[in-house]
Design a protein around this motif. Structure first.
Motif, PDB file in Angstrom:
ATOM      1  N   ARG A 208       0.821  -1.216   0.000  1.00  0.00           N
ATOM      2  CA  ARG A 208       0.000   0.000   0.000  1.00  0.00           C
ATOM      3  C   ARG A 208       0.855   1.266   0.000  1.00  0.00           C
ATOM      4  N   ASP A 211       0.926   1.551  -3.810  1.00  0.00           N
ATOM      5  CA  ASP A 211      -0.407   1.518  -4.400  1.00  0.00           C
ATOM      6  C   ASP A 211      -1.393   0.945  -3.381  1.00  0.00           C
ATOM      7  N   PRO A 212      -2.348   1.729  -2.895  1.00  0.00           N
ATOM      8  CA  PRO A 212      -2.848   2.973  -3.497  1.00  0.00           C
ATOM      9  C   PRO A 212      -2.344   4.264  -2.857  1.00  0.00           C
ATOM     10  N   PHE A 213      -1.558   4.189  -1.774  1.00  0.00           N
ATOM     11  CA  PHE A 213      -1.273   5.388  -0.997  1.00  0.00           C
ATOM     12  C   PHE A 213      -0.322   6.364  -1.701  1.00  0.00           C
ATOM     13  N   GLU A 241      -2.904   4.788   6.803  1.00  0.00           N
ATOM     14  CA  GLU A 241      -4.199   4.162   7.087  1.00  0.00           C
ATOM     15  C   GLU A 241      -4.956   4.958   8.157  1.00  0.00           C
ATOM     16  N   ASP A 244      -6.883   8.042   7.165  1.00  0.00           N
ATOM     17  CA  ASP A 244      -8.100   7.839   6.361  1.00  0.00           C
ATOM     18  C   ASP A 244      -8.938   6.748   7.020  1.00  0.00           C
ATOM     19  N   TRP A 250      -8.893   6.508   0.223  1.00  0.00           N
ATOM     20  CA  TRP A 250      -8.400   5.299  -0.446  1.00  0.00           C
ATOM     21  C   TRP A 250      -9.369   4.167  -0.134  1.00  0.00           C
ATOM     22  N   ARG A 252     -10.922   0.737   0.430  1.00  0.00           N
ATOM     23  CA  ARG A 252     -10.243  -0.533   0.643  1.00  0.00           C
ATOM     24  C   ARG A 252     -11.089  -1.418   1.547  1.00  0.00           C
TER      25      ARG A 252
END
Length: 267
Positions: A208, A211-213, A241, A244, A250, A252
């Motif tokens: 992460r 991707d996606p961060f 993480e 968000d 993002w 997830r």
């Protein structure tokens, strides 16, 4: 040659379903697929991932495909009498294997574990993302819901059932479970060892960072691993993480995921 390993569960209230193991000639990283439905197994995903990783490493004198095949067979034998291994949701895991074999480096990816190989000038990232092409409608529905939505859990179960229907089937995606023939579906390759400077094997919870961060490029992530080690990279993923908490920036499935890295530095 330096090898470093770090792993951290996504939650203090759940088992770490990642597992990693290494010896001087091989690195193995597994990411157990979280079970949201009945698996027919009394042991659980973490148990399965730990034993499969150990067995693959025990067979690391073999070619990576054969080591994976032998590991699946051995692990299935450990619970075939007590568990229903024909259950479509039987415990399973994504697998990344890197082996130093004389003057060659050989690799295998089955599922969304990522292997990153750095030559010093270029970075090659290998991951098997076929699972992302399954359950598209169900995935979009789950992704659209924030983590605090009362409908989130049901949407994730619906998505998981659609994924399971495509698991280890032609046109679907392949993963290490109870059938050793899945090893034949892995992405494999090799390259001269002299062309390899650094190698990282990461579960998607650690990947992460890229991707996606978008905290780093793969080169940047490898530089963090070189300078500060795998624990620091995972710590930065955790910070992203936590920034968000509802998964709105993002989207997830898991706000905080198990994260594991093995890093080899030959410089």
């Amino acid at each position: 040659m330096l090898i470093q390993l770090a792993t951290k569960p996504g939650s203090v209230n759940a088992d770490n379903e990642d597992c990693a193991a290494c010896n001087p000639r091989a690195m193995v990283v597994l990411d157990g697929l979280t079970a949201r439905t009945d698996t027919g197994c009394a042991h659980g995903v973490a148990w399965f991932a730990e034993r499969l990783a150990t067995s693959i490493l025990d067979h690391s004198h073999l070619d990576p495909t054969e080591a994976l095949r032998a590991g699946i067979l051995h692990t299935a034998g450990l619970h075939a009498r007590s568990c229903d291994l024909t259950n479509p949701a039987t415990p399973c895991a994504a697998v990344g294997i890197v082996k130093i074999d004389g003057d060659r480096l050989r690799y295998l990816a089955l599922g969304d574990v990522t292997i990153v190989i750095d030559s010093g000038t270029n970075q090659l990232a290998i991951s098997d993302l076929r699972v992302n092409k399954t359950a598209l409608a169900e995935r979009a529905e789950a992704d659209a819901l924030p983590a605090d939505s009362s409908d989130k859990a049901a949407a994730l179960i619906k998505m998981k059932r659609a994924e399971i229907a495509a698991r280890n089937t032609p046109g679907g995606y392949w993963i290490a479970a109870a059938d050793p023939s899945a090893a034949d579906e892995a992405i494999t390759g090799e390259m001269p060892l002299f062309a390899v400077r650094r190698v990282a094997v990461l579960t998607d919870g650690a990947a992460r960072a890229v991707d996606p961060f978008s905290l780093y490029s793969w080169r940047g992530a490898l530089d963090v691993l070189t300078n500060d080690g795998p624990r620091e990279l995972i710590s930065q993923v955790r910070a992203a993480e936590e920034s968000d908490p509802l998964g709105k920036l993002w989207p997830r499935n898991k706000i905080s995921d198990d994260a594991t890295v093995i890093f080899l530095d030959r410089t």
